[in-house]
Design an enzyme around this catalytic site. Sequence first.
Site, PDB file in Angstrom:
ATOM      1  N   ASP A   1      34.555  45.432 103.190  1.00  0.00           N
ATOM      2  CA  ASP A   1      34.838  46.123 101.931  1.00  0.00           C
ATOM      3  C   ASP A   1      36.335  46.162 101.652  1.00  0.00           C
ATOM      4  O   ASP A   1      36.776  45.972 100.514  1.00  0.00           O
ATOM      5  CB  ASP A   1      34.267  47.540 101.960  1.00  0.00           C
ATOM      6  CG  ASP A   1      32.750  47.573 101.874  1.00  0.00           C
ATOM      7  OD1 ASP A   1      32.124  46.506 101.708  1.00  0.00           O
ATOM      8  OD2 ASP A   1      32.187  48.679 101.967  1.00  0.00           O
TER       9      ASP A   1
ATOM     10  N   HIS B   1      32.770  38.401 100.255  1.00  0.00           N
ATOM     11  CA  HIS B   1      32.223  39.705 100.643  1.00  0.00           C
ATOM     12  C   HIS B   1      30.753  39.571 101.044  1.00  0.00           C
ATOM     13  O   HIS B   1      30.326  40.129 102.065  1.00  0.00           O
ATOM     14  CB  HIS B   1      32.392  40.691  99.485  1.00  0.00           C
ATOM     15  CG  HIS B   1      31.990  42.082  99.805  1.00  0.00           C
ATOM     16  ND1 HIS B   1      30.848  42.657  99.289  1.00  0.00           N
ATOM     17  CD2 HIS B   1      32.571  43.034 100.591  1.00  0.00           C
ATOM     18  CE1 HIS B   1      30.754  43.898  99.740  1.00  0.00           C
ATOM     19  NE2 HIS B   1      31.784  44.155 100.528  1.00  0.00           N
TER      20      HIS B   1
END
EC number: 3.1.1.4
Length: 138
Positions: free
Chosen positions: A105, A63
């Site tokens: 996300d 991420h």
Amino acid sequence: MRTLWILAVLLLGVKGNLLQFEMMINKMAGRSGIRWYSDYGCYCGKGGHGQPQDATDRCCFVHDCCYGKVSGCDPKMAFYKYSSDKNDIVCGGNNPCLKEICECDRAAAICFRDNLSTYDNKYWNVPSETCQVESEPC
């Protein structure tokens, strides 16, 4: 009631995308990102350095790398469009940068869901010296 108050106070400092990310994690993994991932391993919550400690921490590493590739908008502040159904999240909108943040996300939320079994409390609030080795490249 006290728990709700604490959560409300924590969310006051969360803007834009981070709040949306929290909602995605809740949707996909069935747990609070703030509570479970805000200080986990070497990458979840504190920026990141060193080697990911397990598969859950690797979700945060990937991420962070994904956010690092985004240009043209601030991943932590921008609002994006998405929809969700029972088992998935679909990123939408016409802005490519915002859609890219949403996809970062989304991938992390799915990664958390897929790695719930790897979560280990021993990686909660790890000492900073544990994360001092050189980071692997994205």
